[in-house]
Design an enzyme around this catalytic site. Structure first.
Site, PDB file in Angstrom:
ATOM      1  N   SER A 220       0.607  -1.206   0.023  1.00  0.00           N
ATOM      2  CA  SER A 220      -0.037   0.096  -0.310  1.00  0.00           C
ATOM      3  C   SER A 220       0.917   1.495  -0.140  1.00  0.00           C
ATOM      4  O   SER A 220       1.955   1.475   0.077  1.00  0.00           O
ATOM      5  CB  SER A 220      -0.901  -0.226   1.482  1.00  0.00           C
ATOM      6  OG  SER A 220      -0.208  -0.017   2.574  1.00  0.00           O
ATOM      7  N   LYS A 221      -0.125   1.824   0.190  1.00  0.00           N
ATOM      8  CA  LYS A 221       0.977   3.512  -0.128  1.00  0.00           C
ATOM      9  C   LYS A 221       2.156   3.743   0.982  1.00  0.00           C
ATOM     10  O   LYS A 221       3.129   4.522   0.931  1.00  0.00           O
ATOM     11  CB  LYS A 221      -0.077   4.363   0.187  1.00  0.00           C
ATOM     12  CG  LYS A 221      -0.373   5.637  -0.926  1.00  0.00           C
ATOM     13  CD  LYS A 221       0.003   6.084  -1.713  1.00  0.00           C
ATOM     14  CE  LYS A 221      -0.685   6.229  -3.442  1.00  0.00           C
ATOM     15  NZ  LYS A 221       1.471   6.136  -4.131  1.00  0.00           N
ATOM     16  N   ARG A 222       2.006   2.979   2.478  1.00  0.00           N
ATOM     17  CA  ARG A 222       2.450   3.240   3.133  1.00  0.00           C
ATOM     18  C   ARG A 222       4.445   2.956   3.218  1.00  0.00           C
ATOM     19  O   ARG A 222       4.805   2.929   2.940  1.00  0.00           O
ATOM     20  CB  ARG A 222       2.207   1.815   3.723  1.00  0.00           C
ATOM     21  CG  ARG A 222       0.950   3.346   4.885  1.00  0.00           C
ATOM     22  CD  ARG A 222       0.363   1.620   6.417  1.00  0.00           C
ATOM     23  NE  ARG A 222      -0.144   0.414   6.225  1.00  0.00           N
ATOM     24  CZ  ARG A 222       1.337  -1.044   5.949  1.00  0.00           C
ATOM     25  NH1 ARG A 222       2.793  -0.577   6.159  1.00  0.00           N
ATOM     26  NH2 ARG A 222       0.630  -1.425   5.840  1.00  0.00           N
ATOM     27  N   GLY A 224       5.248   2.924   0.362  1.00  0.00           N
ATOM     28  CA  GLY A 224       6.546   4.077  -1.128  1.00  0.00           C
ATOM     29  C   GLY A 224       5.472   3.747  -2.237  1.00  0.00           C
ATOM     30  O   GLY A 224       3.931   4.183  -2.205  1.00  0.00           O
TER      31      GLY A 224
END
Ligand code: GLU
Length: 449
Positions: A220-222, A224
């Protein structure tokens, strides 16, 4: 399925850019099509009218193009089984829903049309990747009830549902292998029921492992950048991204890790895809990218780096006019193996394009100029400006001085030419930069008269 042409599809919903998972699915479909000299089809699943946009459709397509995943049929390519946008196939879905109503396999509930699930049906299937998946239709029973969960096929707004439209399309588009993310495994038995109700042959299924971040949580976005484009903008090469994604859940079987698209297509086997979740490892991507950058033809490498120099405001065109394109291409050949991405390489090699960044990085503070001057005088007294001779002269000079070390002289030279602590062999850099340019830089720092 003997003798029939392999036909696979990538069926994104245009509700966002092409993310890593989507790119991965598209790529495995592409590999399977190319491996079998079959067809790769792009179908746009835009039945969610509110969230689907033409812009996203465009970005998905350009993301695929960037990765080098060309498609033979579908949106943007045409073909005999269109239209390839679900929003343009509504009548087709309606017609088949009518058939299911007429045969008593579906019923109306207000405006919606619902497919009836009968108890006691074996809807097991053999997945090419996950193996035997055993499911009985009774498994679709609603929780804490003996009522079977029927399947909505047409919503009350007239739009088909995913599980229904996907069957109609895969059948009419003659898809032989449905290759998609493992999050769709639980949908497959429902789809099988609809194939059977319509009397259609069920295609092969191959579900692809999930992609996890290094912490083993769903990517996920976490973790990167999650969209394929972000990697382009960071300076990763499409060839490397392709290579890297191909290795998420698949390997060629030996230690070979670096390959081109045709090589991967040749080697690819769906039966070698693992069901173990694949970990998105940036270090690996960096390594792969570095290997691809190293192997590039110099002119191509230059074309990859140039945009980053231009973006940094460096006078690339002037330098090319003055010194020829070959100068910068040669500079990057010297740099090969340095820098994980095109962007990083552009930063590591900026001093070839301009002296300005060097001045910003180094101000020669604390330098014993008087001690260094005779060294540089000796270099500039050489009749030629070749790295072997420069190096020999430097060694001779250093050994003529009690206690002197090569690095006492080579470091200031490196700093004056590049402004960096590390660079390719500094005499090679000096040779390529040329006598005049070196003189200009050294005299700016007062190291030569
Ligand atoms: N539109 C679906 C998705 O993006 C397609 C799934 C499938 O390939 O069947 O998840």
């Amino acid at each position: 399925m003997i003798n029939s042409e392999v036909r696979v599809r990538f069926a994104p919903s245009p509700t966002g850019a092409l993310h890593i998972g989507g790119g991965h699915t598209a790529l495995f479909n592409w590999l399977w099509a190319r491996h079998n000299h079959g067809k790769f089809i792009l179908r746009i699943e835009d039945t969610d009218l509110e969230r689907s946009t033409k812009e996203y459709e465009q970005t998905i397509m350009s993301g695929m193009e960037w990765l080098g995943l060309d498609w033979d049929e579908g949106v943007g390519a045409g073909g005999d089984y269109g239209p390839y946008r679900q929003s343009e196939r509504l009548e087709i879905y309606r017609d088949y829903a009518e058939k299911l109503l007429a045969s008593g396999q579906a019923y109306r509930d207000g405006e919606a049309i619902i497919f009836k699930v009968l108890p006691g049906q074996d809807i097991s299937f053999k997945d090419i990747v996950y193996g035997q998946i055993d499911v009985m239709s009774d498994g679709l029973r609603e929780k804490d009830s003996d009522k079977l969960k029927d399947i909505v096929i047409i919503n009350s707004d007239g739009m088909p549902t995913y599980n229904y439209a996907v069957v109609i399309d895969d059948h009419l588009m003659k898809i032989t292998h449905v290759i998609r993310g493992e999050d769709h495994i639980s949908n497959t038995p429902k789809q099988i029921l609809i194939y059977r109700a319509l009397g259609w042959e069920v295609p092969e299924f191959a579900h692809l492992p999930m992609i996890l971040g290094k912490d083993r949580k769903k990517l996920s976005k976490r973790h990167g950048a999650t969209s394929v484009y972000e990697y382009r903008d960071m300076g990763y090469m499409p060839d490397s991204m392709f290579n890297f994604l191909a290795l998420l859940g698949w390997s060629a079987g030996d230690d070979k890790e670096i390959f081109t698209r045709p090589e991967a297509a040749e080697l690819f086997e769906l039966s070698r895809v693992t069901r173990k979740a694949a970990v998105f490892d940036m270090d690996k991507l960096n390594y792969i990218n570095q290997e691809h950058l190293k192997a590039l033809d110099p002119a191509v490498r230059l074309s990859m780096i140039k945009p980053f120099w231009i973006e940094a405001g460096l006078p690339v065109e002037e330098v090319e006019k003055e010194r020829g394109e070959n100068y910068l291409a040669q500079a990057l050949t010297l740099m090969a193996g340095r820098g994980k991405t095109a962007k990083e390489m552009s930063e590591f090699a900026d001093y070839f394009v301009s002296f300005e960044p060097v001045k910003k990085r180094w101000n020669a503070e604390g330098l014993d100029k008087e001690k260094l001057k005779p060294f540089f005088e000796k270099l500039f007294a050489l009749p030629t400006w070749k790295h072997e001779e420069l190096e020999q002269a430097a060694r001779d000079f250093v050994s003529s001085i009690e206690g002197a070390k090569m690095k006492d002289y080579a470091m200031p030279l490196r700093f004056a030419l590049t402004g960096m602590k590390v660079s390719p062999g500094i005499f090679e850099v000096a040779e390529l930069m040329g006598r005049e340019e070196c003189k200009k830089r050294l005299s700016f720092y007062g190291l030569i008269a």
